[in-house]
Design a protein around this motif. Sequence first.
Motif, short mmCIF file in Angstrom:
data_model
loop_
_atom_site.label_atom_id
_atom_site.label_comp_id
_atom_site.label_asym_id
_atom_site.label_seq_id
_atom_site.Cartn_x
_atom_site.Cartn_y
_atom_site.Cartn_z
N ARG A 189 -9.32 -8.49 -4.67
CA ARG A 189 -10.74 -8.78 -4.63
C ARG A 189 -10.96 -10.24 -4.28
N GLN A 190 -12.11 -10.51 -3.70
CA GLN A 190 -12.45 -11.87 -3.33
C GLN A 190 -13.91 -12.13 -3.69
N ALA A 191 -14.08 -13.01 -4.63
CA ALA A 191 -15.42 -13.42 -5.06
C ALA A 191 -15.90 -14.56 -4.16
N PRO A 192 -17.20 -14.75 -4.07
CA PRO A 192 -17.73 -15.83 -3.23
C PRO A 192 -17.14 -17.18 -3.62
N GLY A 193 -16.63 -17.90 -2.62
CA GLY A 193 -16.08 -19.23 -2.86
C GLY A 193 -14.72 -19.26 -3.51
N LYS A 194 -14.12 -18.08 -3.69
CA LYS A 194 -12.80 -18.03 -4.34
C LYS A 194 -11.77 -17.39 -3.43
N GLU A 195 -10.52 -17.60 -3.78
CA GLU A 195 -9.44 -17.00 -3.00
C GLU A 195 -9.32 -15.51 -3.32
N ARG A 196 -8.79 -14.79 -2.38
CA ARG A 196 -8.51 -13.37 -2.62
C ARG A 196 -7.38 -13.25 -3.64
N GLU A 197 -7.56 -12.36 -4.60
CA GLU A 197 -6.56 -12.18 -5.64
C GLU A 197 -6.18 -10.71 -5.77
N GLY A 198 -4.90 -10.47 -6.01
CA GLY A 198 -4.44 -9.12 -6.28
C GLY A 198 -4.68 -8.77 -7.72
N ILE A 199 -5.24 -7.59 -7.98
CA ILE A 199 -5.58 -7.24 -9.35
C ILE A 199 -4.84 -6.01 -9.88
N SER A 200 -4.35 -5.17 -9.00
CA SER A 200 -3.67 -3.96 -9.46
C SER A 200 -2.88 -3.38 -8.32
N CYS A 201 -1.82 -2.66 -8.66
CA CYS A 201 -1.06 -1.96 -7.63
C CYS A 201 -0.39 -0.74 -8.25
N ILE A 202 0.00 0.17 -7.36
CA ILE A 202 0.72 1.36 -7.78
C ILE A 202 1.94 1.50 -6.88
N SER A 203 3.06 1.69 -7.50
CA SER A 203 4.33 1.72 -6.78
C SER A 203 4.53 3.05 -6.06
#
Length: 127
Positions: free
Chosen positions: A38-52
Amino acid sequence: EVQLVESGGGLVQAGGSLRLSCAASGFTFADYAIAWFRQAPGKEREGISCISSSDGSTYYVDSVKGRFTISSDNAKNTVLLQMNSLKPEDTAVYYCAADGSDHCGFYDPQIFEYDYWGQGTQVTVSS
């Protein structure tokens, strides 16, 4: 043609729920780990969840743990992200991404490890 298409975003009040969907095509879905960023306004894109892809194990960053649930339906080439107890700070554009080397499970998903990306879907949580 490889495609990842997100859907399910929208506007919701704090405390509400949304379910995002990521529909994949053009590659062997079962061989790829899928993550949500996800990427919020003015912030870097961040990984929040994944499935193997190897064993279906899941990973969540602390900020969403206990509120978000990722799941995969290999028959439909779809990954879902159920988001409950949403907070205004969850407001962002949400992206799904696919990783052919399956790094999911030990650390926050990293942008450079993901090969394919969707176009994003907006999630807005009002207070």
